[in-house]
Write an enzyme that holds these catalytic residues in place. Sequence first.
Site, PDB file in Angstrom:
ATOM      1  N   GLU A 193      56.516  27.716  68.723  1.00 50.77           N
ATOM      2  CA  GLU A 193      55.797  26.634  68.046  1.00 50.77           C
ATOM      3  C   GLU A 193      55.071  25.816  69.100  1.00 50.77           C
ATOM      4  O   GLU A 193      55.714  25.218  69.969  1.00 50.77           O
ATOM      5  CB  GLU A 193      56.765  25.720  67.276  1.00 50.77           C
ATOM      6  N   HIS A 210      56.238  23.705  57.352  1.00 49.90           N
ATOM      7  CA  HIS A 210      57.048  22.625  56.796  1.00 49.90           C
ATOM      8  C   HIS A 210      56.752  21.260  57.418  1.00 49.90           C
ATOM      9  O   HIS A 210      57.429  20.291  57.099  1.00 49.90           O
ATOM     10  CB  HIS A 210      58.528  22.971  56.989  1.00 49.90           C
ATOM     11  N   ASP A 211      55.785  21.208  58.328  1.00 53.44           N
ATOM     12  CA  ASP A 211      55.435  19.935  58.966  1.00 53.44           C
ATOM     13  C   ASP A 211      54.049  19.436  58.585  1.00 53.44           C
ATOM     14  O   ASP A 211      53.685  18.323  58.956  1.00 53.44           O
ATOM     15  CB  ASP A 211      55.456  20.088  60.502  1.00 53.44           C
ATOM     16  N   ASP A 215      65.238  30.261  63.397  1.00 55.04           N
ATOM     17  CA  ASP A 215      64.607  29.157  64.092  1.00 55.04           C
ATOM     18  C   ASP A 215      65.538  28.780  65.235  1.00 55.04           C
ATOM     19  O   ASP A 215      66.698  28.447  65.003  1.00 55.04           O
ATOM     20  CB  ASP A 215      64.466  27.985  63.104  1.00 55.04           C
ATOM     21  N   ASP A 222      61.429  26.367  68.319  1.00 59.38           N
ATOM     22  CA  ASP A 222      60.981  25.014  68.007  1.00 59.38           C
ATOM     23  C   ASP A 222      60.430  24.320  69.254  1.00 59.38           C
ATOM     24  O   ASP A 222      61.024  24.401  70.328  1.00 59.38           O
ATOM     25  CB  ASP A 222      62.214  24.240  67.485  1.00 59.38           C
TER      26      ASP A 222
END
Length: 545
Positions: A271, A332-333, A106, A208
Amino acid sequence: MKPARVADRTAPWWQSAVLYQVYPRSFQDTDGDGIGDLPGLMRRLPHLVELGVDALWLSPIYPSPMADFGYDISDYTDIDPVFGTLADFDALLDAAHRHGIKVLLDLVPNHTSDRHPWFEESRASRNNPKRDWYIWRDPAPDGGPPNNWLSEFGGSAWAFDPATGQYYYHAFLDAQPDLNWRNPEVRAAIYDVMRFWLRRGVDGFRVDVIWHLIKDDQFRDNPSNPDWRPGRPPNESLVPIYTADRPEVHEVIAEMRRVVEEFEERVLIGEIYLPIERLVTYYGADLSGAHLPFNFALLNAPWHARRIAQLVDEYEAALPPGGWPNWVLGNHDRPRVASRVGRDQLRVAAMLLLTLRGTPTIYYGEEIGMADVAIPPDRVRDPFEKNVPGIGVGRDGCRTPMQWDGGAAAGFSAAEPWLPPGPDSGRENVTNQRGDPGSLLNLYRRLIAARRRHSALTRGSYEPMAASGDLLVYVRRHGRERVLVALNLGPEPVTVSLRGDAAEGRVLVSSLGDRDGEAVTGELYLRSHEGAVVGLDPAETHGEA
Ligand code: GLC
Ligand code: MG
């Protein structure tokens, strides 16, 4: 050992790959601190080998004060001690590669931690050489923030620094100051970070909030959002036209892409939460952008056959020539798919994810049907939930420990885990499901294996066939090979009639695992919530599929 791939050898690996996202804090703890670590991930590699995935993406493992659990980085080129050491990372990378599994990191270039030495220098004085590495502005005439920009995590996006009398911009927490991507030194520094890891052997990055990197150079106020209602996150009260998705961001992404291409066979994933027509611009002019701008369309889609068929059509139509699609059910969000579509539909959802055209990403635990875990107020860890409580934005529920077995702490840790394991972990866990041929876990394995065997599923075109009521049917075709996918999104049984050259074949994968190999002629009966992947006979002959 993996069976040989049927896919086109000239296509990049990530097009036929199945990706798997690990949230390292929650995968496996080995040192008894209740937090997952790299040696734990190493110990659990056999699970990933057995599942058959091709690449892991690890949420951040770098040194971090953990204000946003690793998305606030204080050193881009090391490993946080809670996760292990660089040597642990190298060992993991090596072991994964020996199993034919790639490893993606990431990359969090939009912001650092406020404890990153770069920011400590930047805030030291107005004329520090790193001052311009972050986004500093004078107060408004009334002393307030320079403009109306809002933080994703609540409140103004500007934090006042009394020592130097200016505000700095933070799209997320005030402990996550945004880097100034208009500054060439910042770009060069992050590109060197990328090279550090690429040289070490990582196979690419998930970047990200890539669409946030560039903000308006005139710092204009964002307009207000007439559709905002109380109960929605406060930052959504403005339309972020000046803080994200700025035209100049594409030039930055193209530079990142060139860094990745200094190395062979690496992938750049972005993302991006934007509507489909904006999302696809992130492939870049002449595909010079992200290889895979994450497609999150299924994260919010109402679970209705027609809606899903429409959004697949919309996405397929919007893709630029040569742009490779991808699909995601969770991360994960966002709330887990089990909590959004319900347990009954988990098999259908798995079949959809793994048979649509494009690269699928599985979020850890999806393969055993993990659901969001209700977090008692005194155990909330997510800073978003702490800042904006009570409206359901909390992300802890989808970040709970991987459910390995029915033991204490679900086999995740010998200690009290940092977040509570799911109350269903005694039943829904890897150990139980491994032993049950009809389990969801084994469905994931069978689907992944089927992708490996049938190039129609990895490389084939997507041809919509039907979407009505609860029925969704499509065909994937590659050369003479055709695979039909029929999904029943509802509780009522349904019969699919098959005509013409799509009338005969054999079930390759049935969602309950009890019909594999069954002959199909003229019609296909689907039970409640059932799905089937059918290998159609070649159109001209009627031999074995
Ligand atoms: C991304 C991450 C999220 C994080 C945020 C700020 O959206 O996925 O977990 O909080 O960026 O870094
Ligand atoms: Mg640990």
